[in-house]
Structures are given as C-alpha cells and as structure tokens.
Design a protein around this motif. Structure first.
Motif, PDB file in Angstrom:
ATOM      1  N   THR A   1      -5.624  -2.486  -1.942  1.00 57.92           N
ATOM      2  CA  THR A   1      -4.326  -2.885  -1.396  1.00 57.92           C
ATOM      3  C   THR A   1      -4.057  -4.353  -1.702  1.00 57.92           C
ATOM      4  OG1 THR A   1      -4.504  -1.256   0.376  1.00 57.92           O
ATOM      5  CG2 THR A   1      -2.960  -3.072   0.726  1.00 57.92           C
ATOM      6  N   LEU A   2      -5.038  -5.213  -1.416  1.00 59.98           N
ATOM      7  CA  LEU A   2      -4.856  -6.636  -1.721  1.00 59.98           C
ATOM      8  C   LEU A   2      -4.743  -6.852  -3.224  1.00 59.98           C
ATOM      9  CD1 LEU A   2      -4.625  -9.499  -0.570  1.00 59.98           C
ATOM     10  CD2 LEU A   2      -7.078  -9.731  -0.945  1.00 59.98           C
ATOM     11  N   TRP A   3      -5.522  -6.114  -4.001  1.00 60.00           N
ATOM     12  CA  TRP A   3      -5.444  -6.249  -5.456  1.00 60.00           C
ATOM     13  C   TRP A   3      -4.030  -5.934  -5.953  1.00 60.00           C
ATOM     14  CZ3 TRP A   3      -4.160  -2.388  -8.948  1.00 60.00           C
ATOM     15  CH2 TRP A   3      -4.219  -2.772 -10.285  1.00 60.00           C
TER      16      TRP A   3
ATOM     17  N   GLY B   1      -9.893 -13.894   1.056  1.00 53.94           N
ATOM     18  CA  GLY B   1     -11.065 -13.291   1.683  1.00 53.94           C
ATOM     19  C   GLY B   1     -10.813 -12.927   3.133  1.00 53.94           C
ATOM     20  N   PHE B   2     -10.131 -13.811   3.852  1.00 58.80           N
ATOM     21  CA  PHE B   2      -9.807 -13.525   5.254  1.00 58.80           C
ATOM     22  C   PHE B   2      -8.816 -12.380   5.363  1.00 58.80           C
ATOM     23  CE2 PHE B   2     -10.721 -18.240   5.686  1.00 58.80           C
ATOM     24  CZ  PHE B   2     -12.029 -18.031   6.088  1.00 58.80           C
ATOM     25  N   VAL B   3      -7.783 -12.394   4.520  1.00 57.25           N
ATOM     26  CA  VAL B   3      -6.791 -11.313   4.527  1.00 57.25           C
ATOM     27  C   VAL B   3      -7.467  -9.992   4.189  1.00 57.25           C
ATOM     28  CG1 VAL B   3      -4.754 -10.398   3.336  1.00 57.25           C
ATOM     29  CG2 VAL B   3      -4.800 -12.786   4.072  1.00 57.25           C
ATOM     30  N   LEU B   4      -8.365 -10.022   3.250  1.00 56.10           N
ATOM     31  CA  LEU B   4      -9.086  -8.825   2.840  1.00 56.10           C
ATOM     32  C   LEU B   4      -9.886  -8.225   3.996  1.00 56.10           C
ATOM     33  CD1 LEU B   4      -9.735  -7.115   0.376  1.00 56.10           C
ATOM     34  CD2 LEU B   4     -11.459  -8.780  -0.249  1.00 56.10           C
ATOM     35  N   THR B   5     -10.603  -9.066   4.727  1.00 56.44           N
ATOM     36  CA  THR B   5     -11.396  -8.578   5.851  1.00 56.44           C
ATOM     37  C   THR B   5     -10.483  -8.141   6.998  1.00 56.44           C
ATOM     38  OG1 THR B   5     -13.163 -10.065   5.171  1.00 56.44           O
ATOM     39  CG2 THR B   5     -13.337  -9.122   7.369  1.00 56.44           C
TER      40      THR B   5
END
Length: 150
Positions: free
Chosen positions: A91-93, A64-68
């Motif tokens: 991108t994270l997916w 969640g942090f990386v995503l934000t």
C-alpha cells in the motif's frame, strides 16, 4: 478491540526506517548514481548539506512510521501476520513509490529509468521493511513471533 500501541509503532517505525534508509542509500549511491546526471535537477541548485541530509533522513523515517502505523491499522481487518505486513508495505509502495514516480516522471523531474528502477527496487524494499516493522509492533504483551503469527 484495543487501540493502536503508538510506542510500538515508534519502535517498528525506527526499524523499518533503518531498513528503508539502508536500501535507499544503496539504490541512490550505487544502482542509480550515474542516472541522476540525466535529470533536470540542477546539481548546483541542490545543496547537500546538513539540512538537506536531515530532511531526506526525516522523510525516510517518516515512511517507516507510516508503514508500521498502516500495519497496526490494518490488523483488525486483515488479521495480524506477514500477509497484512506485506499488504501494508505494498500500500505504501503504491502511494509513495509508484504513483510519486509516475508524477515525477511526467513532470520531467526524473527520467523514466530512475522511476522504473526505483519502483522495482521499492516493491521489494518496502514490504521487507514492513515485515521488520510489524515484527516489533505488538498489542498487549505479545512477542514478535506471536504478533506476526497470531
């Protein structure tokens, strides 16, 4: 150009992490619960105690942090808004769901069904979590609607 507002990355990451945790709980507990029996993971070898649970939750919230953070980092190049949030989610997916699923399948840790269902689930779950995290990320004194629609 201003720097990344890390306090808002933290807030958006918590929100995105909550959505990811809920989605992963539904996926693992209901959608794929019986499929895990067909994996090469020895159920007796995995302890599902406090440390295991804290580890899993930590990884989900770290996503969640990386995503934000990805959203905040991509804003200057792609502009603020839902399109950039969805792009950060995809991108994270790609990195954490699709490629990891392929790797775990090829190494025999999970079945191809688990990897495919998880990847399909994630392609919806992660961009939605990115939208939620992006809603809470803002630079200067923007509101959530201004941050996503600026």
């Amino acid at each position: 150009m201003t720097g990344i507002n890390y306090s808002r990355v933290l807030l958006g990451g918590i929100v995105a992490g909550l959505l990811l945790a809920g989605g992963e709980a539904v996926l693992g507990s209901f959608v794929l619960s019986s499929d895990w029996e067909g994996t090469s993971i020895d159920p007796q070898a995995v302890t599902h105690g406090t440390w295991h649970s804290l580890g899993v939750i930590s990884v989900v919230f770290l996503n969640g942090f990386v995503l934000t953070w990805l959203y905040a980092s991509m804003r200057p190049r792609f502009g603020p808004g839902p399109k950039t949030a969805i792009l950060s989610g995809l991108t994270l997916w790609l990195i954490a769901w699709a490629l990891m699923g392929i790797s775990l399948t090829l190494s025999g840790v999970v079945t191809s069904r688990i990897a495919i269902v998880s990847a399909i689930w994630g392609v919806f779950e992660v961009p939605l979590a990115a939208l939620a995290g992006a809603w809470f990320y803002r630079e200067n004194n923007q509101t959530g609607a201004q941050a996503l629609n600026a």
